[in-house]
Design a protein around this motif. Structure first.
Motif, mmCIF file in Angstrom:
data_model
loop_
_atom_site.group_PDB
_atom_site.id
_atom_site.type_symbol
_atom_site.label_atom_id
_atom_site.label_comp_id
_atom_site.label_asym_id
_atom_site.label_seq_id
_atom_site.Cartn_x
_atom_site.Cartn_y
_atom_site.Cartn_z
ATOM 1 N N ALA A 183 0.837 -1.202 0.000
ATOM 2 C CA ALA A 183 0.000 0.000 0.000
ATOM 3 C C ALA A 183 0.873 1.253 0.000
ATOM 4 O O ALA A 183 0.565 2.237 -0.691
ATOM 5 N N TRP A 184 1.961 1.218 0.764
ATOM 6 C CA TRP A 184 2.896 2.346 0.797
ATOM 7 C C TRP A 184 3.464 2.605 -0.596
ATOM 8 O O TRP A 184 3.507 3.744 -1.061
ATOM 9 N N LEU A 185 3.893 1.545 -1.272
ATOM 10 C CA LEU A 185 4.496 1.684 -2.593
ATOM 11 C C LEU A 185 3.497 2.245 -3.608
ATOM 12 O O LEU A 185 3.828 3.151 -4.383
ATOM 13 N N VAL A 186 2.271 1.744 -3.584
ATOM 14 C CA VAL A 186 1.234 2.246 -4.496
ATOM 15 C C VAL A 186 0.972 3.727 -4.228
ATOM 16 O O VAL A 186 0.913 4.541 -5.154
ATOM 17 N N ALA A 187 0.838 4.086 -2.955
ATOM 18 C CA ALA A 187 0.578 5.493 -2.608
ATOM 19 C C ALA A 187 1.748 6.375 -3.004
ATOM 20 O O ALA A 187 1.552 7.463 -3.565
ATOM 21 N N ALA A 188 2.981 5.928 -2.731
ATOM 22 C CA ALA A 188 4.161 6.739 -3.067
ATOM 23 C C ALA A 188 4.245 6.961 -4.572
ATOM 24 O O ALA A 188 4.498 8.088 -5.025
ATOM 25 N N CYS A 189 4.026 5.912 -5.352
ATOM 26 C CA CYS A 189 4.091 6.056 -6.816
ATOM 27 C C CYS A 189 2.968 6.959 -7.333
ATOM 28 O O CYS A 189 3.202 7.804 -8.209
ATOM 29 N N ALA A 190 1.772 6.787 -6.802
ATOM 30 C CA ALA A 190 0.635 7.606 -7.247
ATOM 31 C C ALA A 190 0.853 9.079 -6.913
ATOM 32 O O ALA A 190 0.623 9.959 -7.756
ATOM 33 N N ILE A 191 1.313 9.358 -5.704
ATOM 34 C CA ILE A 191 1.541 10.753 -5.298
ATOM 35 C C ILE A 191 2.701 11.353 -6.087
ATOM 36 O O ILE A 191 2.631 12.512 -6.521
ATOM 37 N N ALA A 192 3.767 10.581 -6.307
ATOM 38 C CA ALA A 192 4.890 11.090 -7.103
ATOM 39 C C ALA A 192 4.423 11.417 -8.517
ATOM 40 O O ALA A 192 4.748 12.477 -9.059
ATOM 41 N N ILE A 216 -1.643 4.083 7.941
ATOM 42 C CA ILE A 216 -0.265 4.516 8.200
ATOM 43 C C ILE A 216 0.579 4.338 6.939
ATOM 44 O O ILE A 216 1.380 5.210 6.584
ATOM 45 N N ALA A 217 0.401 3.229 6.239
ATOM 46 C CA ALA A 217 1.149 2.988 4.999
ATOM 47 C C ALA A 217 0.844 4.070 3.969
ATOM 48 O O ALA A 217 1.753 4.572 3.291
ATOM 49 N N LEU A 218 -0.418 4.444 3.852
ATOM 50 C CA LEU A 218 -0.797 5.489 2.895
ATOM 51 C C LEU A 218 -0.188 6.839 3.287
ATOM 52 O O LEU A 218 0.260 7.594 2.424
#
Length: 193
Positions: A80-89, A154-156
């Motif tokens: 979930a962290w990786l998906v959120a980081a890529c989407a926000i970037a 938290i991951a998001l």
């Protein structure tokens, strides 16, 4: 829970602060100094401009693993962290594709002049405070480590902070790429001759 506790029993804040290990405060002081150093314009190498986003990524992943690893939630939370980081970037780069105004790249020294900004300090504090408050929450309520909804939130949150850091670094890399492409064009070569 922590917010409710502090609202209903604000005297607990003193106990929470007293039970925080001293090294946490030393880390916070170091991170504040690092973020504060970016409030003013400075020259940084390409490597140094990349190191901080990587270090903050490491701190975020460590935060997820230390909080949710023993409860078997690492895969889901890191995903979930990786998906959120890529989407926000991606979103941040789409909204602002260029480096901030005043950012310069010197190809000969492979360094940047980066204008001062409060954003790195805010992102650093966001990551630190997330890690700190998650630690306090889990100390007060250990069962939260097995709560998939809490882990996802938290991951998001970590993903948002890291995505913004990544976008900042990627803008600098794009500036390097554009600079190299400009230097390689025939008109740029003939203009300098």
């Amino acid at each position: 829970m922590l917010a409710n506790l502090l609202i209903q029993q604000p005297q607990m804040l003193g106990a929470i602060i007293q039970n925080t290990p001293y090294w946490v405060w030393a880390l916070l002081a170091g991170l504040i100094a690092l973020g504060a150093s970016q409030l003013v314009g400075r020259n940084v190498s390409l490597a140094r401009a990349t190191v901080m986003p990587l270090a903050m990524t490491g701190l975020s992943v460590y935060g997820l693993v230390s909080a949710f690893g023993s409860a078997g939630q690492v895969g889901t939370s890191v995903g979930a962290w990786l998906v959120a980081a890529c989407a926000i970037a991606g979103l941040a780069l789409w909204l602002q594709p260029a480096a901030p105004s005043g950012t310069l790249y010197a190809a000969t020294s492979r360094s940047f002049y980066i204008p001062g900004s409060a954003m790195p300090l805010g992102l650093i504090l966001g990551i630190f405070l997330t890690k700190y408050f998650v630690g306090v929450e889990l100390a007060l309520q250990p069962a939260l480590a097995r709560d998939s909804s809490f882990a996802l939130q938290i991951a998001l949150l970590y993903g948002v902070f890291n995505g913004l850091f990544a976008a900042r670094a990627l803008r600098l890399w794009l500036l390097v790429r554009r600079s190299a492409a400009f230097a390689a064009t025939p008109t740029a070569s003939s203009a300098s001759a």
